[in-house]
Structures are given as structure tokens and as C-alpha cells.
Design a protein around this motif. Structure first.
Motif, PDB file in Angstrom:
ATOM      1  N   GLU A 194     104.070  96.049-141.130  1.00  0.00           N
ATOM      2  CA  GLU A 194     104.375  96.745-139.883  1.00  0.00           C
ATOM      3  C   GLU A 194     104.028  95.870-138.701  1.00  0.00           C
ATOM      4  N   ARG A 195     104.687  96.147-137.585  1.00  0.00           N
ATOM      5  CA  ARG A 195     104.390  95.461-136.333  1.00  0.00           C
ATOM      6  C   ARG A 195     103.957  96.504-135.315  1.00  0.00           C
TER       7      ARG A 195
ATOM      8  N   HIS B  17     106.337  99.866-126.144  1.00  0.00           N
ATOM      9  CA  HIS B  17     107.575  99.898-126.915  1.00  0.00           C
ATOM     10  C   HIS B  17     108.429  98.682-126.585  1.00  0.00           C
TER      11      HIS B  17
ATOM     12  N   PRO C  23     111.365  95.674-128.712  1.00  0.00           N
ATOM     13  CA  PRO C  23     112.077  95.320-129.950  1.00  0.00           C
ATOM     14  C   PRO C  23     111.132  94.671-130.959  1.00  0.00           C
ATOM     15  N   GLY C  24     111.280  95.071-132.197  1.00  0.00           N
ATOM     16  CA  GLY C  24     110.415  94.545-133.251  1.00  0.00           C
ATOM     17  C   GLY C  24     109.361  95.514-133.720  1.00  0.00           C
ATOM     18  N   GLU C  25     109.103  96.570-132.949  1.00  0.00           N
ATOM     19  CA  GLU C  25     108.134  97.581-133.364  1.00  0.00           C
ATOM     20  C   GLU C  25     108.665  98.286-134.608  1.00  0.00           C
ATOM     21  N   MET C  26     107.918  98.231-135.696  1.00  0.00           N
ATOM     22  CA  MET C  26     108.470  98.759-136.949  1.00  0.00           C
ATOM     23  C   MET C  26     107.384  99.069-137.962  1.00  0.00           C
TER      24      MET C  26
ATOM     25  N   ASP D 155     111.586  99.600-140.774  1.00  0.00           N
ATOM     26  CA  ASP D 155     112.218 100.711-140.052  1.00  0.00           C
ATOM     27  C   ASP D 155     111.731 100.712-138.611  1.00  0.00           C
ATOM     28  N   PRO D 156     112.633 100.678-137.632  1.00  0.00           N
ATOM     29  CA  PRO D 156     112.199 100.749-136.223  1.00  0.00           C
ATOM     30  C   PRO D 156     111.476 102.065-135.955  1.00  0.00           C
ATOM     31  N   VAL D 157     110.384 101.997-135.216  1.00  0.00           N
ATOM     32  CA  VAL D 157     109.616 103.195-134.866  1.00  0.00           C
ATOM     33  C   VAL D 157     109.271 103.135-133.383  1.00  0.00           C
ATOM     34  N   THR D 158     108.977 104.299-132.828  1.00  0.00           N
ATOM     35  CA  THR D 158     108.475 104.399-131.461  1.00  0.00           C
ATOM     36  C   THR D 158     107.143 105.127-131.536  1.00  0.00           C
TER      37      THR D 158
ATOM     38  N   ARG E 164     105.650 108.040-140.336  1.00  0.00           N
ATOM     39  CA  ARG E 164     106.346 107.479-139.162  1.00  0.00           C
ATOM     40  C   ARG E 164     106.246 108.394-137.947  1.00  0.00           C
TER      41      ARG E 164
END
Length: 327
Positions: free
Chosen positions: A111-112, A124, A126-129, A133-136, A161
Motif C-alpha cells: 500500500e501507499r 490525496h 495519484p498513487g494512493e492505494m 486498488d486506488p483509495v481515498t 478500504r
């Protein structure tokens, strides 16, 4: 000379009195930050756990399941995010790697996590995951903010998630430290399969075709040192199940993993020692130096006023003794 000394003391009094709130409210938020290049690892163990045997698709008791968690600061990625975020940002590339008693991989989930270096609020970008899977994210993960409060926080659950409250349950003593105890319960929730499965040839897509689903619940517990916001100890009462579908035959569910996951003793000792040294630095910036400068300013002001008062009211000169009267 006395008047000049009082003016110097007055100037120093004003300086230290002004420095006191500046150190606490201006310097501290800018100096107390998570380093962008920080690397840390943690080993947790679940002894006498239950683990699935994918060969027979049955649950069995095992002596130990080991979880290795690593968090590696990605400096290059953090610098890219900072250009648009307008603040200091930390990017952690994490990995949760689970192995069975035979040393074979059970699961691995990367995870990032991107967050504000001081407040630990999620950022938030790009690359948060989690596991690709992209997550917020909403709320914290891994670390509480500096000067943690006695209240509930939103805590991100990587399996589900989603974020849910983690509740403040009281203050306790943990190996000589006053810590805040937090607890979060995630009820049985349907969660995705890991992208990397322990059995070659089996993928989340192939399992989905069977109609079998993965469910998870946990009771998450943390003991957090409030000045640094660092957990000094943590554990999870963790359970996972497979439910339904043709993969299980005529069974409704099978336990994938169940155990009480706890930090290993050597990592507890290392963490406590590290937190004790770091909390001293936080105390210097939030308590010792601000209060010390304020008290010093008051003392210097009192001394300046005393010298000024003596300068304005000099002691009366002694009268000369009268000449003796002679006849």
C-alpha cells in the motif's frame, strides 16, 4: 549605568516573553515532522493460530503465523506531491507480508500512504492505494498526530478500504510511559481477495467465478504515547473466512486465518526506547523551553523594574556631623 542596565534587561525580558509562544505555536508545527526518508519495520506474531490449508481447503491449528510490516519513505514521490500540495508531505510505501510456520508466504499486501508530515492528515494524490486498488483515505493510519487528544479518531482499515472510529478507552501505564489506549472493532465485512495468492494458478478472478467470497473482522488495539503520537504497542484479534460458492463444496464457510496478532517482544523494547527519546524533544518544544523562556522573561522584567526604581529614588546622603561648640 543603572538605567542602561535596566533597559537591557527590559529588552531581554520582552525577547524571551515573545519567544515563548513563538516556539510553541510557530516553530513546533514546522519542526516536529515525520522525516520523508524514514524507514521502519515491525514484526508481529499470532501464536496457536488457525490457518487454512489450501491443498485440502480445511482449517488447521498452527504454532505461529508471522506478520512483517515495513514502511519505507519515498522521497522522490513526496517531492512530487509537495509541488501541488503546498506543504511538507510524507509518502510511505508499505508492505504487510504474512508467513506461516513453514516460512511460506500466506499473503502480501502493498500500500501507499500519503500524509501531512506534521498533522498526519491524509493527503490525496495519484498513487494512493491498497494492493493496487486506488483509495481515498479518511482519518489516520499507522500513527496518531503529535499531541494526541483524549478523543475518538477516524482510522483507516486497509482490508475493508474504509475508515471507522477508533475509540479512546482511557489512560494506562505501559512500561513507564503514560499512554492512551484506543480500540476499534470492524464487524464482519466482505473484503477483496489479495492480488497475490499463496497458491500458484489461483487468482482473485478465478475464485470470483466460483462464487466464494472473503470476509473479515478484527478488534484493533493500540497503546499510543500522546506527545509523539507513536503507538508503543498494538495487537489485533483477527479473523478471516471464505464463504459460499462451489470452492467450498457443501460447506457454508471455512476459516482462512484466526489469531491474536501481537508485536514481538524485541520490537516492543526498541519502540519504547525510541519513543522515550523522541518525547523528550517534543517536551522541549511544547513545554520545557516555552515555559522556561516565559519565566525567564518575567524574572528579567522584575529585575529591570527593580533597578529602575532604585535609579529614580537614590538613597539620601548622610548629613555631616555638627562641629563641636567651644567656649
Amino acid at each position: 549605568m543603572r538605567r542602561k542596565t535596566s533597559l537591557v534587561l527590559l529588552a531581554l525580558a520582552v525577547f524571551f516573553a515573545a519567544l515563548s509562544p513563538l516556539l510553541r505555536w510557530y516553530a513546533f508545527p514546522r519542526l516536529a515532522k515525520i522525516p520523508a526518508n524514514q524507514y521502519q519495520d515491525m514484526v508481529l506474531e499470532a501464536k496457536d493460530a488457525t490457518l487454512i490449508d489450501y491443498g485440502s481447503m480445511t482449517a488447521r491449528k498452527v504454532s505461529k503465523v508471522t506478520v512483517v510490516q515495513t514502511l519505507k519513505g519515498n522521497v522522490e514521490a513526496s517531492e512530487k506531491v509537495e509541488k501541488t500540495a503546498g506543504k511538507d508531505v510524507v509518502v510511505w510505501d508499505g508492505l504487510s507480508y504474512v508467513v506461516g510456520p513453514d516460512g511460506k508466504m500466506v499473503s502480501k499486501i502493498p500500500e501507499r500512504y500519503i500524509f501531512d508530515a506534521h498533522t498526519q492528515d491524509p493527503v490525496h494524490a495519484p498513487g494512493e492505494m491498497v494492493d493496487g486498488d486506488p483509495v481515498t483515505r479518511e482519518g489516520i493510519e499507522f500513527k496518531w498526530p503529535f499531541l494526541t487528544e483524549k478523543r475518538d479518531y477516524e482510522y483507516f482499515d486497509a482490508q475493508a478500504r474504509t475508515s471507522a472510529p477508533i475509540h479512546y478507552k482511557g489512560t494506562q501505564d505501559f512500561r513507564g510511559l503514560d499512554v492512551y489506549y484506543f480500540e476499534q472493532t470492524i464487524p464482519w465485512t466482505k473484503v477483496p481477495f489479495p492480488k497475490t495468492m499463496p497458491v500458484q494458478g489461483i487468482t482473485p478472478a478465478s475464485i470470483a467465478k466460483t462464487g466464494t467470497t472473503r470476509w473479515y473482522t478484527t478488534v484493533r488495539r493500540f497503546w499510543v504515547e500522546p506527545l509523539t503520537g507513536a503507538p508503543v504497542y498494538g495487537e489485533e484479534l483477527h479473523k478471516e473466512e471464505l464463504r459460499g460458492g462451489t470452492l467450498l463444496g457443501d460447506r457454508d464457510k471455512v476459516t482462512v486465518f484466526a489469531g491474536d496478532v501481537k508485536m514481538r517482544e524485541d520490537y516492543i523494547e526498541h519502540t519504547v526506547d525510541l519513543v522515550k527519546s523522541n518525547r523528550t524533544l517534543v517536551l522541549l518544544m511544547t513545554s520545557y523551553l516555552p515555559w522556561g523562556f516565559l519565566i525567564l522573561g518575567v524574572l528579567l522584567l522584575a529585575l529591570a523594574l527593580l533597578l529602575e526604581a532604585r535609579g529614580r529614588h537614590p538613597a539620601p546622603a548622610k548629613a555631616d556631623a555638627p562641629e563641636p561648640v567651644t567656649a
